[in-house]
Scaffold this motif. Sequence first.
Motif, PDB file in Angstrom:
ATOM      1  N   LEU A  37      11.742   2.746  -0.368  1.00  0.00           N
ATOM      2  CA  LEU A  37      11.562   3.757   0.656  1.00  0.00           C
ATOM      3  C   LEU A  37      12.853   3.985   1.433  1.00  0.00           C
ATOM      4  O   LEU A  37      13.568   3.050   1.747  1.00  0.00           O
ATOM      5  CB  LEU A  37      10.452   3.301   1.614  1.00  0.00           C
ATOM      6  CG  LEU A  37       9.958   4.297   2.658  1.00  0.00           C
ATOM      7  CD1 LEU A  37       9.283   5.481   1.987  1.00  0.00           C
ATOM      8  CD2 LEU A  37       8.980   3.596   3.594  1.00  0.00           C
ATOM      9  N   THR A  39       4.141   0.032  -3.528  1.00  0.00           N
ATOM     10  CA  THR A  39       4.431   1.461  -3.532  1.00  0.00           C
ATOM     11  C   THR A  39       3.551   2.103  -4.591  1.00  0.00           C
ATOM     12  O   THR A  39       3.654   1.768  -5.777  1.00  0.00           O
ATOM     13  CB  THR A  39       5.911   1.745  -3.820  1.00  0.00           C
ATOM     14  OG1 THR A  39       6.716   1.247  -2.740  1.00  0.00           O
ATOM     15  CG2 THR A  39       6.170   3.238  -3.965  1.00  0.00           C
ATOM     16  N   GLY A  62       6.618  -0.575   1.484  1.00  0.00           N
ATOM     17  CA  GLY A  62       6.792  -0.340   0.058  1.00  0.00           C
ATOM     18  C   GLY A  62       7.560  -1.470  -0.592  1.00  0.00           C
ATOM     19  O   GLY A  62       7.792  -2.530  -0.008  1.00  0.00           O
ATOM     20  N   THR A  81       2.512  -0.973   2.956  1.00  0.00           N
ATOM     21  CA  THR A  81       2.395  -0.331   1.647  1.00  0.00           C
ATOM     22  C   THR A  81       2.582   1.177   1.783  1.00  0.00           C
ATOM     23  O   THR A  81       2.142   1.791   2.751  1.00  0.00           O
ATOM     24  CB  THR A  81       1.028  -0.666   1.027  1.00  0.00           C
ATOM     25  OG1 THR A  81       1.045  -2.028   0.601  1.00  0.00           O
ATOM     26  CG2 THR A  81       0.693   0.224  -0.156  1.00  0.00           C
ATOM     27  N   VAL A  82       3.230   1.779   0.788  1.00  0.00           N
ATOM     28  CA  VAL A  82       3.464   3.216   0.737  1.00  0.00           C
ATOM     29  C   VAL A  82       2.460   3.844  -0.228  1.00  0.00           C
ATOM     30  O   VAL A  82       2.327   3.395  -1.371  1.00  0.00           O
ATOM     31  CB  VAL A  82       4.897   3.532   0.274  1.00  0.00           C
ATOM     32  CG1 VAL A  82       5.088   5.028   0.091  1.00  0.00           C
ATOM     33  CG2 VAL A  82       5.913   2.984   1.271  1.00  0.00           C
ATOM     34  N   ASN A  97       3.543  -4.840   0.621  1.00  0.00           N
ATOM     35  CA  ASN A  97       4.751  -4.190   0.086  1.00  0.00           C
ATOM     36  C   ASN A  97       4.522  -3.614  -1.308  1.00  0.00           C
ATOM     37  O   ASN A  97       5.252  -3.890  -2.256  1.00  0.00           O
ATOM     38  CB  ASN A  97       5.934  -5.151   0.082  1.00  0.00           C
ATOM     39  CG  ASN A  97       6.450  -5.430   1.480  1.00  0.00           C
ATOM     40  OD1 ASN A  97       6.315  -6.542   1.984  1.00  0.00           O
ATOM     41  ND2 ASN A  97       7.019  -4.432   2.113  1.00  0.00           N
TER      42      ASN A  97
END
Length: 431
Positions: free
Chosen positions: A421, A302, A25, A336-337, A300
């Motif tokens: 995160l 979110t 994230g 990645t979130v 990265n």
Amino acid sequence: MKNFTLTICLTLFALSNLVAQQEKGIIGYDNWLNSWTEFTPNTVEYGEPTQILSGNISEDTKLYKKDIYLLLGSVFVTDGATLTIEPGTVIIGDFKTNGSLIISRGSRIFANGLETDPIVFTSNRGVKKQGDWGGVFILGNAPINKFGNESAVNYGLKPSSYNNISYGGDNANDDSGIFKYVRIEYAGKRTKEFGYFNALTLAGVGNETTISNVMVSYCYGNSFNVIGGEINLDKMISYRTSSNDYEFNFGTQCKITNSLAIRSPYISGANGSKCMYVASYDEIDEVDLTKNKTDVIAENLTLVNVSDDLASDIQIGLVKEALYIAPDVSVSLNKTVISGFNPAVILDNRIKVDSENLDRIKFTEMYFNNCNGNIFTKNDSNNDDLENWYGNSVFKNVYSKGADSETFIDLKNPKRPDFRLRINKIIASND
């Protein structure tokens, strides 16, 4: 002495855990959303315009913080001119005339705001709403995959010359200037003939252009609409847009890093809008498939859907997928979130699930949280092949069902939220 030794050991243990922590994230030791962002723009009073911008800006021009500028109708920067905007300047889009700013191909913009003094584009209405004004267009000379390597934005902009709305060329290193520490609020006006404007349209923009720290909030169209070109995006924020947060199309070559999309099921459009939509064309016969297909590398990010009752919102159809992938594209998501969607990812049903396509669609070191399913093909409820592939330990993807309060540091803060995160109570950071 024993206490001192114990303290050193505990410190080294904590540091080793920090280094070992997978950083997913948006990242940073500090919350980089602080200072320059605004999550309650309806509470800010910007004042009345003191200067009017209209027609063509055909020679180098500078806008100053001491003035407030009104975009009256379609304002074009043309003939190779440079528009420089001082940090802290406020530019207001006119509601009645659909105020918009277009940086024509060959011209440049230097909107180089500061973290403590961002540049703001916003609405001139007393009660501001999504789609109050048009948006910002930056048009460049970088390649697109349409036939002829050139096209034009329309939207009823009424340019004095077709060249003022043209984009595309053969210079991947094209430089359209700097667009940094900028907020765009309440853009994306709807037109009868041409649909919705987008907050920031980047069409044929080259990789010498700097685009970073841009926040779009409450847009009716797409927040970021990227058409062809070769561009790097860093620290983008899309907040409560009605349409797609990030759309990439027509041969875009883009790397997007450390960026954020925050969706609300109560604001998002009912037409299936997403955090990310990745395509190489709308209609296959309008593009030359021997040219670059869209290729998006995302790291990265979110992507989060903020819901008061996620299960109920999913059941009544308010929550869609976070990412939609169309045919003939390459997509790579890393660290990645994706949190709170239905499901996380959908592949177009024209994409055959085979080794060739799976090599072009990559998900590595992901954090899938609280999603109603992870990766599916459109209209196919059986995703066993995709789950088995992307669930392989070699990809290091993580699956969780954590509440927002356990997943993010401070998602509910109305003024200064923190979407980094939280894993094992260690903040995701990069250096």
